[in-house]
Design a protein around this motif. Structure first.
Motif, PDB file in Angstrom:
ATOM      1  N   HIS A  23      11.806   4.572  33.093  1.00 28.20           N
ATOM      2  CA  HIS A  23      11.135   5.153  34.261  1.00 28.20           C
ATOM      3  C   HIS A  23       9.886   5.907  33.801  1.00 28.20           C
ATOM      4  CE1 HIS A  23      11.040   6.293  38.430  1.00 28.20           C
ATOM      5  NE2 HIS A  23      11.397   7.544  38.258  1.00 28.20           N
ATOM      6  N   THR A  24       9.290   5.428  32.700  1.00 27.60           N
ATOM      7  CA  THR A  24       8.167   6.047  31.975  1.00 27.60           C
ATOM      8  C   THR A  24       8.630   7.269  31.182  1.00 27.60           C
ATOM      9  OG1 THR A  24       7.343   7.641  33.612  1.00 27.60           O
ATOM     10  CG2 THR A  24       6.515   5.353  33.777  1.00 27.60           C
ATOM     11  N   HIS A  25       7.678   7.829  30.417  1.00 28.76           N
ATOM     12  CA  HIS A  25       7.980   9.031  29.625  1.00 28.76           C
ATOM     13  C   HIS A  25       7.684  10.293  30.451  1.00 28.76           C
ATOM     14  CE1 HIS A  25       8.292  11.608  26.070  1.00 28.76           C
ATOM     15  NE2 HIS A  25       7.167  12.179  26.472  1.00 28.76           N
ATOM     16  N   SER A  26       6.469  10.386  31.017  1.00 32.07           N
ATOM     17  CA  SER A  26       6.087  11.644  31.686  1.00 32.07           C
ATOM     18  C   SER A  26       6.023  11.533  33.203  1.00 32.07           C
ATOM     19  CB  SER A  26       4.736  12.123  31.151  1.00 32.07           C
ATOM     20  OG  SER A  26       3.713  11.205  31.488  1.00 32.07           O
ATOM     21  N   HIS A  27       6.474  10.416  33.757  1.00 31.03           N
ATOM     22  CA  HIS A  27       6.556  10.191  35.204  1.00 31.03           C
ATOM     23  C   HIS A  27       5.195  10.253  35.903  1.00 31.03           C
ATOM     24  CE1 HIS A  27       8.130  10.161  39.304  1.00 31.03           C
ATOM     25  NE2 HIS A  27       9.314   9.876  38.806  1.00 31.03           N
TER      26      HIS A  27
END
Ligand SMILES: [Zn+2]
Length: 336
Positions: A231-235
């Motif tokens: 869900h990605t690293h840093s959203h």
């Protein structure tokens, strides 16, 4: 305005006992195989215990969630991510009224409330984890930070660029929070995060609002049967990043999950559902097998794009009958 009034009208009709009987007969004839309903949850907890967190991503109380599981278990077939992938790749078709549970963002309430209930009802689930947040107590999601800063500040107003939002009543604070979040979502990622920081500074509220499951617990949950997805690293909103930066976010989150959990990561959820042709193509090249948007709808696995699957969001208006209606193959044009 007309659509909202119509929607309100439909909602009050849907929540009557008479409509329950209509739903029951419609569900009886809703027997097409290979239609996938994907439910999206964020927070399952008691909102009064978390006044600092943004109410807009509260999905259900534990009691409401159990009620949903109870009626869904009688009317639907719970399926897993592996079942969906197998069916898309030409294996066994999904049963009629197939439902997949998904949880975005790894909020703590999943571990405290939702997972014990999902286990009791034998419901497979996919959890999409933004990998930069676990074990980072000084880091919260930007929407929680903005909501918390605006609703708890003693400042009388918030100035953003040309706009000035009065913060003198709780209603005005909620309006300001909503408008500010819409503005933040429209900006390139770097500018958006700078604005979040400047709002906290201006309002003198700097709580991180951290409420994410730890890596240690994520490892336990994965071992107990929760399927994890990237869900990605840093959203970030991926459409507000250059494609190569978006790709780094996606690849990093998959690598971190695979290393931590020692398991393959086959799926992805777009942060805030933000998708494009380029992003879907990038995921295809990176060999993701399924990806989930927040576009509302039911997926026909015979003709859908597995990297842009639709979902049904569960939120404050999701009474049992509303959910039942949204999950009918015939009702996709209602309750927008
Ligand atoms: Zn998210």
């Amino acid at each position: 305005m007309i659509r909202r009034a119509l929607s309100q009208c439909v909602l009050s009709l849907v929540n009557t006992d008479a409509f329950s009987s209509v739903l029951r007969s419609l569900e009886g004839s809703d027997t097409q195989r290979n239609l996938l309903r994907v439910l999206t949850y964020h927070r399952v907890d008691r909102p009064e215990e978390h006044p600092d967190l943004y109410y807009g991503v509260h999905s259900a109380t534990p009691e409401q969630f159990e009620l949903q599981l109870e009626f869904l278990s009688r009317r639907c077939a719970f399926v897993s991510l592996d079942d969906v992938i197998e069916s898309i790749q030409g294996g066994r078709p999904l049963p009629p009224r197939a439902v997949l549970f998904t949880f975005d963002d790894a909020y703590q309430g999943f571990d405290d409330h939702a997972w014990p209930l999902l286990k009791r009802y034998r419901a497979p689930v996919v959890m999409f984890v933004p990998t930069g947040f676990p074990d980072q107590p000084t880091l919260g999601f930007w929407w929680d930070q903005v909501y918390h800063a605006i609703t708890t500040t003693q400042q009388p107003a918030l100035d953003i660029g040309e706009g000035r939002w009065m913060l003198d009543t709780s209603v005005n604070k909620k309006i300001a929070a909503q408008r500010t979040m819409t503005l933040i979502k429209s900006l390139p990622h770097g500018q958006a995060m700078a604005l979040v920081r400047s709002i906290s500074d201006q309002l003198g509220v700097s709580s991180a609002c951290h409420n994410v499951i730890s890596w240690r617990r994520l490892e336990v949950l994965a071992a107990e049967g929760v399927t994890m997805g990237a869900h990605t690293h840093s959203h970030p909103l991926l459409n507000r990043l250059p494609l190569d930066a978006a790709k780094k976010e996606v690849i990093r989150s998959r690598r971190e999950l695979q290393e931590r959990l020692n398991a393959p990561i086959r799926s992805f959820a777009f942060p805030a559902g933000d998708c494009s042709n380029e992003l879907a193509e990038m995921l295809r090249k990176e060999k993701f097998e399924l990806a989930f948007t927040t576009r509302r709808g039911i997926n026909n696995l015979r003709n859908c794009d597995p990297l842009r699957l639709k979902r049904i969001n569960v939120g404050g208006r999701s009474t049992p009958n509303v959910l039942r209606l949204q999950m009918l193959a015939y009702a996709k044009h209602l309750l927008r």
